[in-house]
Motif scaffolding. Structure first.
Motif, PDB file in Angstrom:
ATOM      1  N   SER A 183       0.516  -1.350   0.002  1.00 52.12           N
ATOM      2  CA  SER A 183       0.232  -0.025   0.064  1.00 52.12           C
ATOM      3  C   SER A 183       0.874   1.130  -0.014  1.00 52.12           C
ATOM      4  O   SER A 183       0.184   2.388  -0.346  1.00 52.12           O
ATOM      5  CB  SER A 183      -1.188   0.011   1.246  1.00 52.12           C
ATOM      6  OG  SER A 183      -0.115  -0.017   2.296  1.00 52.12           O
ATOM      7  N   GLU A 184       2.177   1.114   0.161  1.00 53.37           N
ATOM      8  CA  GLU A 184       3.050   2.419   0.174  1.00 53.37           C
ATOM      9  C   GLU A 184       3.766   2.680  -0.866  1.00 53.37           C
ATOM     10  O   GLU A 184       4.306   3.841  -1.004  1.00 53.37           O
ATOM     11  CB  GLU A 184       3.987   1.872   1.573  1.00 53.37           C
ATOM     12  CG  GLU A 184       3.478   2.104   2.950  1.00 53.37           C
ATOM     13  CD  GLU A 184       4.458   1.823   3.914  1.00 53.37           C
ATOM     14  OE1 GLU A 184       4.404   2.337   4.900  1.00 53.37           O
ATOM     15  OE2 GLU A 184       5.093   0.895   3.824  1.00 53.37           O
ATOM     16  N   VAL A 185       3.893   1.676  -2.108  1.00 52.14           N
ATOM     17  CA  VAL A 185       4.682   2.078  -2.879  1.00 52.14           C
ATOM     18  C   VAL A 185       4.117   2.655  -4.194  1.00 52.14           C
ATOM     19  O   VAL A 185       4.973   3.219  -5.060  1.00 52.14           O
ATOM     20  CB  VAL A 185       5.430   0.611  -3.382  1.00 52.14           C
ATOM     21  CG1 VAL A 185       6.105   0.082  -2.226  1.00 52.14           C
ATOM     22  CG2 VAL A 185       4.424  -0.410  -3.926  1.00 52.14           C
ATOM     23  N   GLY A 186       2.906   2.814  -4.195  1.00 54.90           N
ATOM     24  CA  GLY A 186       2.209   3.169  -5.331  1.00 54.90           C
ATOM     25  C   GLY A 186       2.490   2.484  -6.746  1.00 54.90           C
ATOM     26  O   GLY A 186       2.463   1.256  -6.704  1.00 54.90           O
ATOM     27  N   THR A 187       2.907   3.109  -7.654  1.00 53.16           N
ATOM     28  CA  THR A 187       3.491   2.661  -8.835  1.00 53.16           C
ATOM     29  C   THR A 187       5.121   2.448  -8.853  1.00 53.16           C
ATOM     30  O   THR A 187       5.550   3.581  -8.835  1.00 53.16           O
ATOM     31  CB  THR A 187       2.838   3.260 -10.225  1.00 53.16           C
ATOM     32  OG1 THR A 187       1.570   3.201 -10.083  1.00 53.16           O
ATOM     33  CG2 THR A 187       3.299   2.632 -11.284  1.00 53.16           C
ATOM     34  N   ILE A 188       5.644   1.260  -9.083  1.00 48.42           N
ATOM     35  CA  ILE A 188       6.930   1.139  -9.151  1.00 48.42           C
ATOM     36  C   ILE A 188       7.548   1.733 -10.331  1.00 48.42           C
ATOM     37  O   ILE A 188       7.169   1.183 -11.480  1.00 48.42           O
ATOM     38  CB  ILE A 188       7.270  -0.275  -8.915  1.00 48.42           C
ATOM     39  CG1 ILE A 188       6.761  -0.663  -7.483  1.00 48.42           C
ATOM     40  CG2 ILE A 188       8.697  -0.609  -8.946  1.00 48.42           C
ATOM     41  CD1 ILE A 188       6.715  -2.316  -7.255  1.00 48.42           C
ATOM     42  N   ARG A 189       8.345   2.587 -10.459  1.00 51.55           N
ATOM     43  CA  ARG A 189       9.054   3.123 -11.563  1.00 51.55           C
ATOM     44  C   ARG A 189      10.597   2.167 -12.090  1.00 51.55           C
ATOM     45  O   ARG A 189      11.320   2.195 -11.190  1.00 51.55           O
ATOM     46  CB  ARG A 189       9.610   4.560 -11.595  1.00 51.55           C
ATOM     47  CG  ARG A 189       8.508   5.619 -10.841  1.00 51.55           C
ATOM     48  CD  ARG A 189       6.932   5.708 -11.201  1.00 51.55           C
ATOM     49  NE  ARG A 189       6.297   5.954 -10.652  1.00 51.55           N
ATOM     50  CZ  ARG A 189       5.605   7.389 -10.422  1.00 51.55           C
ATOM     51  NH1 ARG A 189       5.884   8.267 -11.542  1.00 51.55           N
ATOM     52  NH2 ARG A 189       4.502   7.561  -9.770  1.00 51.55           N
ATOM     53  N   CYS A 190      10.365   1.859 -13.273  1.00 51.95           N
ATOM     54  CA  CYS A 190      11.466   0.888 -13.663  1.00 51.95           C
ATOM     55  C   CYS A 190      12.182   1.763 -14.826  1.00 51.95           C
ATOM     56  O   CYS A 190      11.564   2.254 -15.776  1.00 51.95           O
ATOM     57  CB  CYS A 190      10.888  -0.138 -13.986  1.00 51.95           C
ATOM     58  SG  CYS A 190       9.607  -0.808 -13.204  1.00 51.95           S
ATOM     59  N   ILE A 191      13.706   1.272 -14.873  1.00 52.45           N
ATOM     60  CA  ILE A 191      14.277   1.879 -15.931  1.00 52.45           C
ATOM     61  C   ILE A 191      14.762   0.639 -16.592  1.00 52.45           C
ATOM     62  O   ILE A 191      15.473  -0.252 -16.370  1.00 52.45           O
ATOM     63  CB  ILE A 191      15.417   2.675 -15.283  1.00 52.45           C
ATOM     64  CG1 ILE A 191      15.133   3.652 -14.520  1.00 52.45           C
ATOM     65  CG2 ILE A 191      16.533   3.272 -16.468  1.00 52.45           C
ATOM     66  CD1 ILE A 191      14.183   4.869 -15.017  1.00 52.45           C
ATOM     67  N   GLY A 192      14.851   0.658 -17.697  1.00 47.63           N
ATOM     68  CA  GLY A 192      15.441  -0.602 -18.851  1.00 47.63           C
ATOM     69  C   GLY A 192      16.890   0.242 -19.592  1.00 47.63           C
ATOM     70  O   GLY A 192      16.810   1.157 -19.762  1.00 47.63           O
ATOM     71  N   LEU A 193      17.584  -0.974 -19.792  1.00 49.47           N
ATOM     72  CA  LEU A 193      18.827  -0.581 -20.633  1.00 49.47           C
ATOM     73  C   LEU A 193      19.611   0.548 -19.968  1.00 49.47           C
ATOM     74  O   LEU A 193      19.719   1.538 -20.327  1.00 49.47           O
ATOM     75  CB  LEU A 193      18.216  -0.187 -21.873  1.00 49.47           C
ATOM     76  CG  LEU A 193      19.644  -0.563 -22.984  1.00 49.47           C
ATOM     77  CD1 LEU A 193      20.186  -2.017 -23.205  1.00 49.47           C
ATOM     78  CD2 LEU A 193      19.186   0.154 -24.286  1.00 49.47           C
ATOM     79  N   ASN A 194      20.363   0.387 -18.803  1.00 48.21           N
ATOM     80  CA  ASN A 194      20.804   1.465 -18.022  1.00 48.21           C
ATOM     81  C   ASN A 194      22.228   1.124 -17.574  1.00 48.21           C
ATOM     82  O   ASN A 194      22.694   1.818 -16.669  1.00 48.21           O
ATOM     83  CB  ASN A 194      19.955   1.960 -16.895  1.00 48.21           C
ATOM     84  CG  ASN A 194      20.260   3.263 -16.351  1.00 48.21           C
ATOM     85  OD1 ASN A 194      20.878   4.045 -16.987  1.00 48.21           O
ATOM     86  ND2 ASN A 194      20.195   3.226 -14.976  1.00 48.21           N
ATOM     87  N   TYR A 195      22.809  -0.042 -18.149  1.00 46.71           N
ATOM     88  CA  TYR A 195      24.197  -0.509 -17.807  1.00 46.71           C
ATOM     89  C   TYR A 195      24.714  -0.520 -19.240  1.00 46.71           C
ATOM     90  O   TYR A 195      24.303  -0.925 -20.259  1.00 46.71           O
ATOM     91  CB  TYR A 195      24.325  -1.785 -17.129  1.00 46.71           C
ATOM     92  CG  TYR A 195      24.079  -1.503 -15.589  1.00 46.71           C
ATOM     93  CD1 TYR A 195      25.153  -1.544 -14.609  1.00 46.71           C
ATOM     94  CD2 TYR A 195      22.660  -1.600 -14.996  1.00 46.71           C
ATOM     95  CE1 TYR A 195      25.010  -1.435 -13.370  1.00 46.71           C
ATOM     96  CE2 TYR A 195      22.609  -1.340 -13.652  1.00 46.71           C
ATOM     97  CZ  TYR A 195      23.800  -1.288 -12.978  1.00 46.71           C
ATOM     98  OH  TYR A 195      23.196  -0.988 -11.572  1.00 46.71           O
TER      99      TYR A 195
END
Length: 299
Positions: A81-93
């Protein structure tokens, strides 16, 4: 001017857990041993004593109560209930971009996971949905996760670190067939439990520079599949926070998973997949320790 969250908090590492003495409770506290790898210690059956805090959430943990408890089960640092929508980053290495033969992006690639994808560390099972089981396409992605501690909007890179509550480990569990069938990744990476995080949330007071961490992904205890420093990130943490906050409020509790390094299973020869019974570790050192997950087939 806003100051770093770390300056205002009385803790260095927090865990959210069920105590052995009372399985009906969920507590917040700080491991008493500053050097213990919580995930590995629990997996080995060792006691992990914790100084109990007065709060009920890592977003507002309160103060040390002077009492202690032994961990029975460690939970994700944040509740669903605390995280809302999880933001994710692709292709970052950089090394990961090279292994998949892609040019380096000029802006971050963003997708999202719903809060229902949040998962706990072992001993909670990490579920492989039937869709993933059908053609053995489950994959692992060891990642550093950032938790936002105060509402952030239109933040500059210079001020971005003022909004960080802490850091933890994440496995961006992926179903590759569904991922490659679409141009958007939210469905293939958003199944229930496909974002386990933990076990400890580490204050920026211990990690003033998150580009100096080292991350490994290990399958079944000894097969090192990912091994990379966070200095290989294409977009560093301040750039990600600033980018994601443009025109968008990131509430307290927002989780940002920052991308995975080289070594994912789908590009290995032969291909490596995650199956029922497999154990995967996301190890981030120093301080954060090891997220342990054991996979089970879902119904």
């Amino acid at each position: 001017m806003l100051r770093k969250v770390a300056a205002d908090v009385p803790w260095k590492r927090l865990v959210r857990f069920v105590p052995r003495a009372d399985p009906s409770k969920v507590l917040i506290g700080q491991p008493q041993d500053d050097n213990v790898d919580v995930g590995i210690a629990l997996r080995r059956g060792l006691d992990v004593p914790v100084s109990v805090f007065s709060g009920s959430s890592v977003l507002s943990p309160g103060r040390d109560t002077g009492t202690s408890a032994v961990v029975d089960r460690v939970l994700s640092p944040l509740a669903m209930s605390e995280v809302g929508t999880i933001r994710c980053i692709g292709l970052n290495y950089k090394q990961h971009a090279a292994e998949v033969n892609m040019t380096l992006p000029t802006v971050p690639t963003v997708f999202m996971k719903p809060n229902t994808s949040l998962g706990d560390p072992w001993p909670a099972p990490t579920i492989l949905p039937r869709l993933t089981q059908q053609d053995d396409c489950g994959d692992y992605e060891a990642e550093l996760a950032v938790v936002i501690g105060r509402a952030a909007k239109n933040v500059s890179q210079a001020d971005a670190m003022d909004y960080v509550l802490g850091y933890t480990a994440c496995d961006d569990v992926s179903s590759r067939t569904a991922q490659f069938a679409q141009s958007q990744w939210c469905f293939s990476k958003g199944f229930d439990g496909a974002c386990p995080i933990g076990p400890a949330l580490v204050s920026p007071s211990l990690i003033p520079d998150p580009s100096k961490l080292h991350l490994r992904g290990l399958k079944n205890g000894n097969q090192v599949l990912q091994d990379c420093g966070t200095d290989d990130l294409i977009f560093p943490i301040p750039a990600l926070i600033s980018f994601l906050s443009q025109g968008t409020t990131l509430p307290p509790g927002t989780v940002i998973i920052t991308g995975t390094p080289a070594g994912v299973g789908v590009v290995r020869k032969p291909k490596v997949t995650i199956r029922h019974g497999d154990e995967f570790h996301v190890e981030i050192l120093p301080y954060i320790g090891t997220l342990v997950n054991i996979f089970e087939n879902g119904e």
